[in-house]
Design a protein around this motif. Sequence first.
Motif, short mmCIF file in Angstrom:
data_model
loop_
_atom_site.label_atom_id
_atom_site.label_comp_id
_atom_site.label_asym_id
_atom_site.label_seq_id
_atom_site.Cartn_x
_atom_site.Cartn_y
_atom_site.Cartn_z
N SER A 1 5.13 -1.85 -5.72
CA SER A 1 6.57 -1.77 -5.48
C SER A 1 6.86 -1.26 -4.06
O SER A 1 6.45 -0.16 -3.69
N PHE A 2 7.58 -2.04 -3.28
CA PHE A 2 7.92 -1.64 -1.92
C PHE A 2 8.76 -0.35 -1.94
O PHE A 2 8.46 0.60 -1.21
N SER B 1 -6.74 13.04 12.83
CA SER B 1 -5.35 12.61 12.64
C SER B 1 -4.62 13.58 11.72
O SER B 1 -5.22 14.29 10.90
N ASP B 2 -3.30 13.60 11.84
CA ASP B 2 -2.48 14.44 10.97
C ASP B 2 -2.39 13.86 9.56
O ASP B 2 -2.25 14.60 8.58
N LEU B 3 -2.47 12.55 9.45
CA LEU B 3 -2.42 11.88 8.15
C LEU B 3 -3.08 10.51 8.29
O LEU B 3 -2.89 9.84 9.30
N SER B 4 -3.84 10.11 7.27
CA SER B 4 -4.43 8.77 7.24
C SER B 4 -3.93 8.03 6.02
O SER B 4 -3.94 8.56 4.90
N LEU B 5 -3.48 6.81 6.23
CA LEU B 5 -2.99 5.97 5.15
C LEU B 5 -4.17 5.22 4.54
O LEU B 5 -4.86 4.47 5.23
N MET B 6 -4.39 5.42 3.25
CA MET B 6 -5.50 4.80 2.54
C MET B 6 -4.95 3.78 1.55
O MET B 6 -4.06 4.09 0.76
N ILE B 7 -5.51 2.59 1.58
CA ILE B 7 -4.97 1.52 0.74
C ILE B 7 -5.52 1.54 -0.68
O ILE B 7 -4.94 0.97 -1.59
N SER B 8 -6.65 2.24 -0.88
CA SER B 8 -7.30 2.23 -2.19
C SER B 8 -7.59 3.64 -2.67
O SER B 8 -8.18 4.44 -1.93
N PRO B 9 -7.25 3.97 -3.91
CA PRO B 9 -7.58 5.30 -4.44
C PRO B 9 -9.09 5.52 -4.54
O PRO B 9 -9.55 6.66 -4.49
N ALA B 10 -9.85 4.44 -4.67
CA ALA B 10 -11.31 4.57 -4.71
C ALA B 10 -11.83 5.11 -3.38
O ALA B 10 -12.81 5.87 -3.35
N GLU B 11 -11.19 4.73 -2.29
CA GLU B 11 -11.63 5.19 -0.98
C GLU B 11 -11.19 6.63 -0.71
O GLU B 11 -11.88 7.38 -0.03
N ILE B 12 -10.05 7.01 -1.26
CA ILE B 12 -9.63 8.42 -1.18
C ILE B 12 -10.65 9.29 -1.91
O ILE B 12 -11.10 10.33 -1.39
N PRO C 1 -7.67 16.68 0.87
CA PRO C 1 -6.64 15.79 0.31
C PRO C 1 -5.37 15.74 1.15
O PRO C 1 -4.71 14.69 1.19
N GLN C 2 -5.01 16.84 1.82
CA GLN C 2 -3.76 16.85 2.58
C GLN C 2 -3.79 15.94 3.80
O GLN C 2 -2.75 15.68 4.42
N LEU C 3 -4.97 15.42 4.14
CA LEU C 3 -5.08 14.51 5.28
C LEU C 3 -4.97 13.04 4.87
O LEU C 3 -4.97 12.15 5.73
N LEU C 4 -4.87 12.78 3.55
CA LEU C 4 -4.93 11.41 3.04
C LEU C 4 -3.67 11.08 2.24
O LEU C 4 -3.11 11.93 1.56
N HIS C 5 -3.25 9.81 2.33
CA HIS C 5 -2.07 9.37 1.59
C HIS C 5 -2.34 8.00 0.99
O HIS C 5 -2.72 7.05 1.70
N ASP C 6 -2.16 7.89 -0.31
CA ASP C 6 -2.35 6.62 -1.03
C ASP C 6 -1.20 5.67 -0.71
O ASP C 6 -0.05 5.94 -1.07
N CYS C 7 -1.50 4.60 -0.02
CA CYS C 7 -0.46 3.67 0.42
C CYS C 7 -0.95 2.23 0.23
O CYS C 7 -1.45 1.61 1.17
N PRO C 8 -0.85 1.68 -0.97
CA PRO C 8 -1.30 0.31 -1.22
C PRO C 8 -0.33 -0.71 -0.62
O PRO C 8 0.62 -0.34 0.08
N PHE C 9 -0.57 -1.97 -0.88
CA PHE C 9 0.37 -3.00 -0.44
C PHE C 9 1.76 -2.68 -0.95
O PHE C 9 1.93 -2.29 -2.12
#
Length: 397
Positions: free
Chosen positions: A339-340, A131-142, A153-161
């Motif tokens: 924060s949304f 994938s071009d980018l993967s949304l990761m919900i937890s920094p522990a998983e990144i 790192p450029q393939l991952l993005h920290d995106c929590p709730f």
Amino acid sequence: MLSLLDTFRQQDWRVIYASPAEKSIHRTDLPARGIEEVTIRLNCASFDDYIRQLQPDIVMFDRFMMEEQFAWRVEKHCPEALRVLDTEDLSCLRHARHQQFKQTGLVALEASDKLLFSEHAKREVAAILRSDLSLMISPAEIELLQRRFNVAPQLLHDCPFMLPELTDAQISLLPQREQRHHFVIIGNFRHAPNWDAVLWLKQQLWPLLHKRLPEAELHVYGAYPPPKATQLHNPAQGFLVKGWAEDAQEVIRSARVNLAPLRFGAGLKGKLVDALAAGTPSVTTSVGAEGMAGESSWPQPVADIPEHFVEQAVQLYQDASTWADCQQQGFNLYRQRFSFEQHAEALIQRLTAIKANLHAQRLSNFTGAMLRHHSMKSSQYMAQWIEAKNRREPPND
């Protein structure tokens, strides 16, 4: 998922939710949010025609199984489309911890390389690399993906709730501690970590808790309760299996303490975030607390040993000062971490930047290109074989 869809709609993008799943009676009214709904089929060339005509700019896959099914078709017919994987949680980590727990019977925050480097992980990490980018919900998983699987790192993005603002006016309307009673646990019964948490409570934790607080009850909520769950209902023990909650926030708000004794799992825990917004302090395990506060520590009680878990729950239930302090720290964490506006803006900026430099992004990811070449062929041939097989076989009556 709804937060992501709303984020895209706020950009005035045309958003289409395409799914091969059956429509649940509990589903959200997406058209009311300005989102189109489309039914697609697995292993069917009809999707090729659909995506070729649509020519989307961005395609997001809901977990790696959908990437496996559809990404090769998207790449074939829409090569310029940005392909985003929404992992929800790192499911290979959840599965590895589940196996670790089965071997030890203890809270499984870590997992051995033998368990982590599974066939499941090979499929999921391959989807991330393709994938071009993967949304990761937890920094522990990144951190785990970078350290254990060498994902760039450029393939991952920290995106929590990404959640609505919690205002002082909303907080002022919440029940006071004296108006709240009993303990609550909530979670879908079909999710293995949730079912295990209920069993751990029933068999070990709640008998100890009920002995210390005989007047207290445990209210167990969750969708799809099987007979084996409803059979645990025992009013004499204060163990009440309630099943589906019409309003999750309401049942959490009415409780004094939320329990989340998770012995394995991954991602961020929605039940804990819901409790933060409801002003209901929680007791959880190290698995439950992982990543919830980002790089900081979870500000409410954490315990992995049964006796310690019970002691923390009793103190939180009885001590007004401890309860109030945990509640306030929970409000602070909710506002700082979920924060949304903050996370939605960061996500759109990241997508826009990658889209503008898509070819450079892909050239820097030779492993992903190699995986796309080989897996695309295997996925294509398997899908075409299933499609041909389905055409030959008459449908079941």
